[in-house]
Every structure is written in structure tokens, then in C-alpha cells.
Design an enzyme around this catalytic site. Structure first.
Site, PDB file in Angstrom:
ATOM      1  N   ARG A 138      45.076  55.174  34.558  1.00 49.15           N
ATOM      2  CA  ARG A 138      43.765  54.740  35.093  1.00 49.15           C
ATOM      3  C   ARG A 138      43.417  55.477  36.395  1.00 49.15           C
ATOM      4  NH1 ARG A 138      43.548  48.333  34.881  1.00 49.15           N
ATOM      5  NH2 ARG A 138      41.384  48.778  35.437  1.00 49.15           N
ATOM      6  N   ARG A 173      38.333  50.155  26.618  1.00 48.73           N
ATOM      7  CA  ARG A 173      37.970  48.913  25.916  1.00 48.73           C
ATOM      8  C   ARG A 173      36.811  49.077  24.962  1.00 48.73           C
ATOM      9  NH1 ARG A 173      38.837  44.244  30.392  1.00 48.73           N
ATOM     10  NH2 ARG A 173      41.056  44.081  29.930  1.00 48.73           N
ATOM     11  N   GLY A 210      45.671  46.817  37.646  1.00 52.08           N
ATOM     12  CA  GLY A 210      44.790  47.647  38.468  1.00 52.08           C
ATOM     13  C   GLY A 210      44.425  46.936  39.762  1.00 52.08           C
ATOM     14  N   LYS A 266      39.312  50.541  31.805  1.00 58.19           N
ATOM     15  CA  LYS A 266      40.017  49.264  32.019  1.00 58.19           C
ATOM     16  C   LYS A 266      41.454  49.407  31.494  1.00 58.19           C
ATOM     17  CE  LYS A 266      36.896  47.118  34.216  1.00 58.19           C
ATOM     18  NZ  LYS A 266      37.138  46.861  35.629  1.00 58.19           N
ATOM     19  N   ASP A 312      34.877  41.907  32.534  1.00 58.80           N
ATOM     20  CA  ASP A 312      36.107  41.637  31.771  1.00 58.80           C
ATOM     21  C   ASP A 312      35.843  40.851  30.487  1.00 58.80           C
ATOM     22  OD1 ASP A 312      37.590  42.944  33.683  1.00 58.80           O
ATOM     23  OD2 ASP A 312      38.041  41.119  34.820  1.00 58.80           O
ATOM     24  N   SER A 335      32.640  48.489  41.934  1.00 57.35           N
ATOM     25  CA  SER A 335      34.008  48.020  41.766  1.00 57.35           C
ATOM     26  C   SER A 335      34.422  47.097  42.911  1.00 57.35           C
ATOM     27  CB  SER A 335      34.959  49.222  41.695  1.00 57.35           C
ATOM     28  OG  SER A 335      36.289  48.780  41.861  1.00 57.35           O
TER      29      SER A 335
HETATM   30  C1  S3P Z   1      38.812  42.704  39.703  1.00 55.16           C
HETATM   31  C2  S3P Z   1      37.709  43.515  39.596  1.00 55.16           C
HETATM   32  C3  S3P Z   1      37.252  44.119  38.338  1.00 55.16           C
HETATM   33  C4  S3P Z   1      37.911  43.485  37.112  1.00 55.16           C
HETATM   34  C5  S3P Z   1      39.379  43.229  37.311  1.00 55.16           C
HETATM   35  C6  S3P Z   1      39.617  42.335  38.513  1.00 55.16           C
HETATM   36  C7  S3P Z   1      39.186  42.159  41.025  1.00 55.16           C
HETATM   37  O1  S3P Z   1      37.559  45.499  38.345  1.00 55.16           O
HETATM   38  O2  S3P Z   1      37.714  44.293  35.973  1.00 55.16           O
HETATM   39  O3  S3P Z   1      39.939  42.612  36.160  1.00 55.16           O
HETATM   40  O4  S3P Z   1      39.974  41.207  41.086  1.00 55.16           O
HETATM   41  O5  S3P Z   1      38.675  42.680  42.028  1.00 55.16           O
HETATM   42  P1  S3P Z   1      36.590  46.548  39.101  1.00 55.16           P
HETATM   43  O6  S3P Z   1      36.294  45.988  40.400  1.00 55.16           O
HETATM   44  O7  S3P Z   1      37.340  47.820  39.195  1.00 55.16           O
HETATM   45  O8  S3P Z   1      35.398  46.659  38.195  1.00 55.16           O
END
Ligand code: S3P
Length: 440
Positions: free
Chosen positions: A125, A353, A97, A349, A322, A169
């Protein structure tokens, strides 16, 4: 012959010293900012996991040269903001993601069209959360109905944007800031609830004009000036606290354990798990704090502890988003209930989860109750185990339940260990080195 699924069995005390591989979030960002700087960025300790390698591959398809030298350092030959080329292959982000969403931000402000896709988990997602703000820059999307695969056409002359986040986020925030780098003006993101700030820290390191203000009504306003001339850097990637969570919880719950986990990043926006474990009575010492590429890094000594259940407030969720799979395992071994609130984001996620944790714990014989965005796990002295847990293409579910197997009466296996490669390729050998009885 079919390969046996990996399985974890009751283990004696864990001991020894391990170094945690590079942080996943920082690794994606180092590659991306390296590509947008003018000249050669060198990255030491890049996490060579499937997720990060997918981002490197996407950047190569967009015309960036990335090569590894004999010492294992990565050399990224940046072409400047606006310097990416039209790809002639699809960009496949696998399970990631972060890779997909951050790269959408970059592409949104380049005059090119790219088709983006991913695996069965990533294509389920939500992407609207990032596509919507990117449309304000002038980017256009075809297909996908808010999910991958889709085709994204970046704006030839992207306009700067001011955007208030609707979900907490860091991926959405980062996508907007990255798009803003190639506009004629200032792009601002309003963040009502703080999320991880690695993009901001690294933009500053690369010499971007980035300003962060506290808002009187709460939250932050983060602005970056466009037409940025990023300067190439030597980035040393700190160890990933989200990966360290698994050996740390394993040592806390396995009687008699005493381990050192070296090189772990401690960023306040990422350390909610460690705050919670300390409240539960976990003995964790943070040793030798030092700075590395704009972040603080420590060595952690973790000793087996008599944990007690706690209340984990929803406000803490962004700083440990996470880490709930690992925390749920600690909670299963604590005295009394642990109630975790504000878990809505866990539903979107790598898997749902909240459901994966609940179903896995229930299968292992642990008392737990899940609501829409709440999870209560009641710890117990003996955990029956003796089951195979479904990982649903989710690396953290796989690692969490292998850790639970170390203290269960009967072995716990997982249906798929390949998924662990997305974030923590050395997980099995490192755990075995500490004395964990995990068979690959
Ligand atoms: C991340 C942000 C988080 C996290 C992902 C890594 C990042 O997601 O869950 O594993 O590197 O910016 P969200 O920002 O969508 O919550």
C-alpha cells in the site's frame, strides 16, 4: 486434516440483539493519545482485533506500558508528547494501514529511528502520501520506495507544518496532527474534503489546543498547538459502524429479519452507508441516541426490506469509504442498478477493493460493471452462488461475501476467514447468534 473454508448458506430470517465491538479508528487513537498524555489513560471497550493489538505492541516497543485489568479495561501509562524511546525491535503493523500511518506521524516528531513493516497487503500500500508531509517536520526515510518496510528517523526538533491534503485521507490528516503535537508552534492541515474527525474530537477530549475553521473556499482548516500537555482520560470506545454494516445488510436482505444492533457510533463523517441504505428503502431505526467519549452512539433496529437501486454520489465516498463491500452486497439484492462513483481510493485499501468486489460478485453470478473509479451493480432476485471467493487478505471482502451467501441459492465460501480478526473478531459467532447459517 485440512480445515474447511468458512461458508455461508441460505438462511431463514435473522432475529435477536447483538452488541458491536469497539470502533477500530477510535481504538487506535485512544491507545496513541493515551501514550502521549502524561499519566494513566483507561480504555473501556477497546477493540481487541489484530490491527489494534499491533498498534499496542508498537507502542510497547517504544517504551509505553499497556496492561489489561481483570474487567478487560486497558491501562496506558502515557509518557507525554516527546516521551517515546528508541525501539530495539522492528514495528510490525500486520494488516493495518491506520496503525502504520498514524504511528509514522508520532515517530516523525520523536528523536528515534524505527523500522516499520507489515503483511503482504500492507507492504503493497502507498505510504508516500504520509511520508511526504512528514518530511516537512524534518523526518527522514530510508528504503521502501514509498512502501513498507522502511526505516523512519524522527526529527529531534520537529518544526510545525502547514499542509494541504492531496488525497481525502483521515490517516494522513491524523499523522500530520499527531506529529504537530511535539513541535514548537502551530501545525495546520487544510482538508478540502471532510474525512472522519475522530483525531480532532479525541485531541479536544485530551485537552489539546485544537481549532477548526470552515474555509470560505470550502473545506476545513484544522490547527493544533505543539508542546501539547495532554491530560489522561477514561475513554469508552463506541461500537464500530463499519463492523455493524455487515449484520445490518444481512438483516436487510434476508427475508423476515428483524434485529437490534446495540452500541453503534453515529458520526456524520462515518454514516454515508446508512444514508444510502435509507435511500434504497432500508428500514433502519436509530434508537436511544447518547454521547460517549465525544461521539454519539445509538442502537439500530434493522428490518428486512425491499431495496431499490440508487445513485451514490462521489462526494459521499469519504463518509463510507470502508462500507462499499457491504453496500455492494445490498445492491446485488436490490431492484435495479446501483451506481457508485468516486471510488478511486478503494484501489489502495487492504486489497484493490473495487476489483475484489467486482470479481467476487461476478463469480457469484451478479451483474456488475467496474470502471477506474466507478462500480455499477444490478440487483437480481436469485443469486446463484456456489463458489469460493478470494479475500486477498481483506477482512471486509471476507465478511461481505459471507453475508451474500445467506441469500444465495448455493453456499458461498471464502478462502480465508483469519483475516476477519483484523477488525471484527466476534463476527462468526455473532452472525450465528442471529440465525445466520455460517459454518466456521
Ligand atoms: C481510517 C481512515 C480511512 C479508513 C480506514 C481507517 C482511520 O482511511 O479507510 O479503515 O482510522 O483514520 P483513509 O483515511 O486513508 O481513507
Amino acid at each position: 486434516m485440512t480445515k474447511q473454508p468458512p461458508s455461508a448458506a441460505k438462511s431463514k430470517s435473522l432475529a435477536g440483539r447483538i452488541a458491536i465491538p469497539g470502533d477500530k479508528s477510535i481504538s487506535h487513537r485512544a491507545l496513541i493519545l493515551g501514550a502521549l498524555a502524561v499519566g494513566e489513560t483507561v480504555i473501556s471497550g477497546l477493540l481487541q482485533s489484530d490491527d489494534v493489538l499491533a498498534t499496542a505492541e508498537a507502542l510497547r516497543a517504544l517504551g509505553i506500558s499497556i496492561r489489561e485489568d481483570k474487567a478487560g479495561d486497558m491501562h496506558v501509562l502515557g509518557r507525554g508528547t516527546g516521551g517515546l524511546c528508541q525501539p530495539d525491535t522492528e514495528l510490525d503493523f500486520g494488516n493495518s494501514g491506520t496503525g502504520a500511518r498514524l504511528m509514522m506521524g508520532v515517530i516523525a516528531a520523536h528523536p528515534l529511528t524505527a523500522r516499520l513493516t507489515g503483511d503482504a497487503s500492507l507492504t503493497s500500500r502507498p505510504m508516500k502520501r504520509v511520508l511526504e508531509p512528514l518530511s516537512h517536520f524534518g523526518a527522514r526515510v530510508e528504503g521502501g520506495r514509498g512502501k513498507l518496510p522502511l526505516t523512519l528517523t524522527g526529527a529531534a526538533l520537529a518544526v510545525p507544518v502547514s499542509y494541504e491534503l492531496r488525497v481525502p485521507s483521515a490517516q494522513v490528516k491524523s499523522a500530520v496532527l499527531l506529529a504537530g503535537l511535539n513541535t514548537r508552534g502551530r501545525t495546520c492541515v487544510i482538508e478540502p474534503v471532510a474525512t472522519r474527525d475522530h483525531t480532532e474530537r479525541m485531541l479536544e477530549l485530551f485537552g489539546a489546543d485544537i481549532r477548526i475553521e470552515k474555509r470560505p473556499e470550502g473545506g476545513l482548516k484544522i490547527c493544533v498547538r505543539g508542546e501539547a500537555e495532554l491530560q489522561p482520560q477514561h475513554i469508552v470506545v463506541p461500537g464500530d459502524p463499519s463492523s455493524a454494516a455487515f449484520p445490518a445488510v444481512a438483516a436487510l436482505i434476508t427475508p423476515g429479519s428483524d434485529i437490534i444492533i446495540q452500541n453503534v457510533m453515529m458520526n456524520p463523517a462515518r454514516s454515508g452507508l446508512y444514508t444510502t441504505l435509507a435511500e434504497m428503502g432500508g428500514q433502519i431505526d436509530f434508537l436511544n441516541p447518547r454521547r460517549q467519549s465525544g461521539e454519539v452512539v445509538v442502537d439500530m433496529r434493522v428490518r428486512a426490506s425491499a431495496l431499490k437501486g440508487v445513485y451514490v454520489p462521489g462526494e459521499r465516498a469519504p463518509s463510507m469509504i470502508d462500507e462499499y463491500p457491504a453496500l455492494a452486497i445490498a445492491a446485488a439484492c436490490a431492484a435495479g442498478p446501483t451506481r457508485m462513483e468516486g471510488l478511486g481510493e478503494l484501489r489502495v485499501k487492504e486489497s484493490d477493493r473495487l476489483r475484489a468486489i467486482h470479481d467476487g460478485l461476478a463469480l457469484c453470478g451478479v451483474d456488475c460493471i467496474a470502471g477506474d473509479d466507478v462500480l455499477t451493480v444490478t440487483g437480481q432476485k436469485t443469486i446463484p452462488g456456489g463458489v469460493r471467493v478470494q479475500t486477498r487478505l481483506d477482512h471486509r471482502i471476507a465478511m461481505a461475501f459471507l453475508v451474500l451467501g445467506l441469500v444465495s441459492e448455493n453456499p458461498v465460501s471464502v478462502d480465508d476467514a483469519a483475516t476477519i480478526m483484523t477488525s471484527f473478531p466476534g463476527f462468526l459467532p455473532l452472525m450465528q447468534k442471529l440465525g445466520a447459517r455460517i459454518s466456521p
